[in-house]
Design a protein around this motif. Structure first.
Motif, short mmCIF file in Angstrom:
data_model
loop_
_atom_site.label_atom_id
_atom_site.label_comp_id
_atom_site.label_asym_id
_atom_site.label_seq_id
_atom_site.Cartn_x
_atom_site.Cartn_y
_atom_site.Cartn_z
N SER A 193 -38.45 -41.44 4.02
CA SER A 193 -37.20 -42.02 3.33
C SER A 193 -36.19 -42.20 4.23
N LYS A 194 -35.31 -43.29 4.24
CA LYS A 194 -34.41 -43.57 5.10
C LYS A 194 -33.32 -42.59 5.28
N VAL A 195 -32.71 -42.32 3.84
CA VAL A 195 -31.82 -41.35 3.83
C VAL A 195 -32.12 -40.34 2.77
N ILE A 196 -32.21 -39.04 2.91
CA ILE A 196 -32.48 -37.85 2.07
C ILE A 196 -31.20 -37.00 2.15
N VAL A 197 -31.03 -36.57 0.71
CA VAL A 197 -29.99 -35.78 0.28
C VAL A 197 -30.55 -34.76 -0.59
N ALA A 198 -30.29 -33.50 -0.19
CA ALA A 198 -30.89 -32.30 -0.75
C ALA A 198 -29.73 -31.40 -1.35
N ILE A 199 -29.94 -31.02 -2.62
CA ILE A 199 -29.11 -30.14 -3.60
C ILE A 199 -29.99 -29.13 -3.95
N ASN A 200 -29.77 -27.82 -3.17
CA ASN A 200 -30.08 -26.42 -3.50
C ASN A 200 -29.50 -25.49 -3.18
N LYS A 201 -29.28 -24.47 -3.94
CA LYS A 201 -28.64 -23.19 -3.84
C LYS A 201 -29.28 -22.35 -2.71
N ASP A 202 -30.41 -22.53 -2.27
CA ASP A 202 -31.15 -21.66 -1.33
C ASP A 202 -30.78 -22.24 0.11
#
Length: 310
Positions: free
Chosen positions: A273-282
């Protein structure tokens, strides 16, 4: 040296995966021909003729090709095969169904899931869930290849002026028949063709929360919805939303992963993927290793705040 691309279409238009496959075919060298086999598929043949880089379209019409049955498609391709040095399929469900039949009948090795053409006989393909790249050389007279579409930019759907040759089709061999299909309809983009994907993982804890949290974000962005295998196995999302090694391979402009830890099998399906956004509390979640932007936060707080900001 001439390459044959097997077009995927709905009898009216050519599917996006075919455009990526044409790009790979052009890189193999020589002329590129496209086979459009279907029922009343003249419009699809004309669309294929307009693809940049295509020299000729072979149009085969018949009831036996109406639904792309693998047995009938393979029989038609085998008649044409002696005229070609390369036969290319998109690495989709359809391509993976037909290509092995063609390769076995020609007694050649199939080259699967290529992501790069080094030379006309040498190709690169991912192995070990994308953690290594194998360079494969084939000395077969006819090279039967499936193309990972995320590895190649799509050819332009317009600007070409290929000739269209109509040929008679091989008769129905009677080995299979089309019974019916149940197609889920959605206003969202198709997962493999979407420019933006919002995916959720096991952290969403239920199908209700999956929908309540991610659907508003997907609606705001005009995005397709995806899921990790863990979320699918837990029943939070349907099977056709699964992204990963055993699901769908995607490469959108923007991929948002909410509550996905980033197992190697999932990364194999979306790390291009060109831009990857991750949302994770770990903070130790592997997804952060491939993310362009990472937010260490509780997704149940962060995602609604993001929706409100949009």
């Amino acid at each position: 040296m001439t390459t044959l691309v097997i077009a995927e279409h709905d009898n009216n238009s050519v599917k996006p995966a075919t455009l990526n496959t044409v790009t790979a075919a052009v890189q193999c060298g020589g002329d590129v021909h496209v086979l459009v086999a279907g029922l009343s598929a003249t419009a699809a043949a004309q669309a294929a003729a307009a693809i940049a880089g295509v020299a000729k379209v072979i149009h085969v019409d018949g009831e036996q090709f109406a639904h792309g049955l693998a047995e009938n498609m393979a029989a038609q391709i085998l008649v044409l095969a002696p005229n070609y040095s390369h036969i290319l399929f998109a690495a989709t469900a359809s391509g993976k169904n037909i290509a092995p039949r063609v390769a076995a009948s020609l007694d050649v090795g199939q080259i699967s899931d290529i992501t790069k053409v080094d030379t006309p006989d040498t190709f690169e393909r991912p192995i070990y869930a994308g953690n290594a790249i194998a360079t494969v050389q084939s000395l077969d007279a006819v090279k039967v290849i499936t193309v990972r579409t995320t590895g190649f930019d799509p050819a332009s759907a317009s600007g070409g002026s290929a000739s269209v040759e109509t040929v008679s089709g091989e008769a129905d061999n009677g080995k299979s028949s089309f019974v019916g299909s149940e197609i889920a309809k959605s206003d969202r983009p198709e997962l493999t063709a979407a420019k933006i994907i919002v995916s959720g993982g096991r952290a969403l804890a239920s199908s209700e929360q999956f929908n309540d949290v991610l659907v508003p974000l997907a609606d705001k962005l005009g995005a397709a919805l995806g899921a990790s295998r863990a979320a699918v196995d837990a029943g939070y999302a349907p099977n056709d939303w699964q992204v990963g090694q055993t699901g769908k391979i995607v490469a959108p402009q923007l991929y948002i992963a909410a509550g996905i830890s980033g197992a190697i099998q999932h990364l194999a399906g979306m790390k291009d993927s060109k831009v990857i956004v991750a949302i994770n509390k770990d903070p130790e979640a592997p997804i952060f290793s491939v993310a362009d932007y990472g937010l260490q936060a509780d997704l149940f707080v962060a995602v609604p705040e993001l929706v409100a900001a949009l």
